[in-house]
Design an enzyme around this catalytic site. Sequence first.
Site, PDB file in Angstrom:
ATOM      1  CG  ASP A   1       7.257  11.721  -9.050  1.00  0.00           C
ATOM      2  OD1 ASP A   1       7.808  12.043 -10.108  1.00  0.00           O
ATOM      3  OD2 ASP A   1       7.767  11.920  -7.928  1.00  0.00           O
TER       4      ASP A   1
ATOM      5  CG  ASP B   1       4.062   8.357  -6.049  1.00  0.00           C
ATOM      6  OD1 ASP B   1       3.565   9.354  -6.618  1.00  0.00           O
ATOM      7  OD2 ASP B   1       4.942   8.453  -5.174  1.00  0.00           O
TER       8      ASP B   1
ATOM      9  CE1 TYR C   1       8.571   8.621  -8.764  1.00  0.00           C
ATOM     10  CE2 TYR C   1       7.229   6.679  -8.352  1.00  0.00           C
ATOM     11  CZ  TYR C   1       7.518   8.004  -8.113  1.00  0.00           C
ATOM     12  OH  TYR C   1       6.760   8.718  -7.223  1.00  0.00           O
TER      13      TYR C   1
ATOM     14  CG  HIS D   1       5.653   2.238 -10.244  1.00  0.00           C
ATOM     15  ND1 HIS D   1       4.467   2.619 -10.820  1.00  0.00           N
ATOM     16  CD2 HIS D   1       5.646   2.771  -9.004  1.00  0.00           C
ATOM     17  CE1 HIS D   1       3.786   3.358  -9.967  1.00  0.00           C
ATOM     18  NE2 HIS D   1       4.466   3.453  -8.849  1.00  0.00           N
TER      19      HIS D   1
END
Length: 522
Positions: free
Chosen positions: A82, A84, A299, A345
């Site tokens: 992911d 992050d 996401y 994002h």
Amino acid sequence: MEQVLVVVESPAKARTIKKYLGDGYKVKASVGHIRDLPEKSLGIDIENDFEPKYIVVKGKRKVIKELKDEASKSSMVYLATDMDREGEAIAWHIKEIVGNSRIPIKRIIFNEITKKALEEAVKSPMDIDINKVNAQQARRILDRLVGYLISPVLWKFFYKGLSAGRVQSVGLRLICEREEEIRHFVPSEYWTIEALFNSAKGEEIVAKLSKVDGKKPDIKDEKSAGEIIEAVKKTTPGVKSVAIKEKLRNPQPPFITSTMQREAANRLGFSAKKTMLIAQQLYEGVELGNEGSVGLISYMRTDSTRISDEAFQRGTEFLRSNYGEDVVNKGRRSYKKTKMAQDAHEAIRPTDCTRRPEEIRRFLNKDQYALYNLIWMRFLASLAAPAVYETIEVDISAGERFTFRANGRRLKKKGFLAVFPDSRAQDLEWLPELKIGEALTLKKIDPTQHFTEPPPRYTEASLIKELEEKGVGRPSTYASILSIIQTRGYVEKQKQTLYPTELGEKVWKTLEMLFTDIFEIG
């Protein structure tokens, strides 16, 4: 044929990605973190710049062996965890354990699991962002120091197994302090007055007393209300002013993590934890019959309301084709960033807005459908025109001292409400046609007793909002924080409302007494 190894966190994400990348790629899942701080010791060298001492997570040796074996057969390794801080840290740990000097290891990131997004990511591999890794490590170390050093203090006062945390204890503090406010709240009496007037044509107008001697009424008791009523009865009421206006109501921006959690709590009754679990499923991929596993949303851990140019164009065209030109907003909106926003994002949106919720409902469970439908509607609504209301405000004078006000509202253009209706969209009763100076007849006038109310207890939605506004924690952690304070028995949820337990209040009082500065807000 040489293979490229792609490593992700979850098997569901691996299945969806494999479908798009095809032959030549081997996609494996690390199943979350493979290394972490030890459970039974602090795991931080305080004397050596707080250096963390990582160990392999229990049960992950088999996963590590598989990843090493596959990496040795590969010409390249892509870490596709992911995007992050947590994902970056997982990627770094994998590289630290699996990497060797012979095999190049690169990082690829994507905001959604679609063929185009993956192809673009593979074309632009990058190095691991060590700043993100360090940020994650700093938070992890802080959480460990606070939790590991303070929790044993609670064990001495209460019993083993209780915990304190950098953010969870602030959440508990807010809930306990609100309970104290409610406990010590002293209600104050006040009165309102409502009157029913008739026009010359016999039409009824309901209006509330809005001013006494040019000021907002402050009626503290029944005697004062009675005196005003008797004075009004001696007057000849008439229309003082009539104002008809157009009022715009703009849509909300597309979801970020915290607003998705709040709206899912308010509209669907979901806990923050449940919302994030379902959002993860929608992001990683759901089996859609012959299509296979499809990632349905972008996401879901984000604090940005931005959307890509392509998403904007596709959404706008979908609105135009399905709802008409009038529903499409003229121009592109920009939204104010929250105080702590990283803006890294995109917002949470459907990966393909032409994929209507109803068309894929048979492939989703009830909760997946409900959340996907909410995200789909919110995204399209954010691109739509404002709703346009016509409002009417009539002031009625009763002598020199008293003014009553009647309001009406009706919807002229649905705008975004065509896509995302809500209870606030309801019309208020419209008022009859009245002229300034027109005499009215007072048919009825009634006083109503009220008492001021204490501030409401928090719900999960309102606590998330409060934490976000105060800059406490990150939206991606709110679900686990809310879960922990309930699991520990500090807080109980009754009909969506959060109540501190006796234990929770005692724990907070202990923390407040011993560690005031650590759990300060703001």
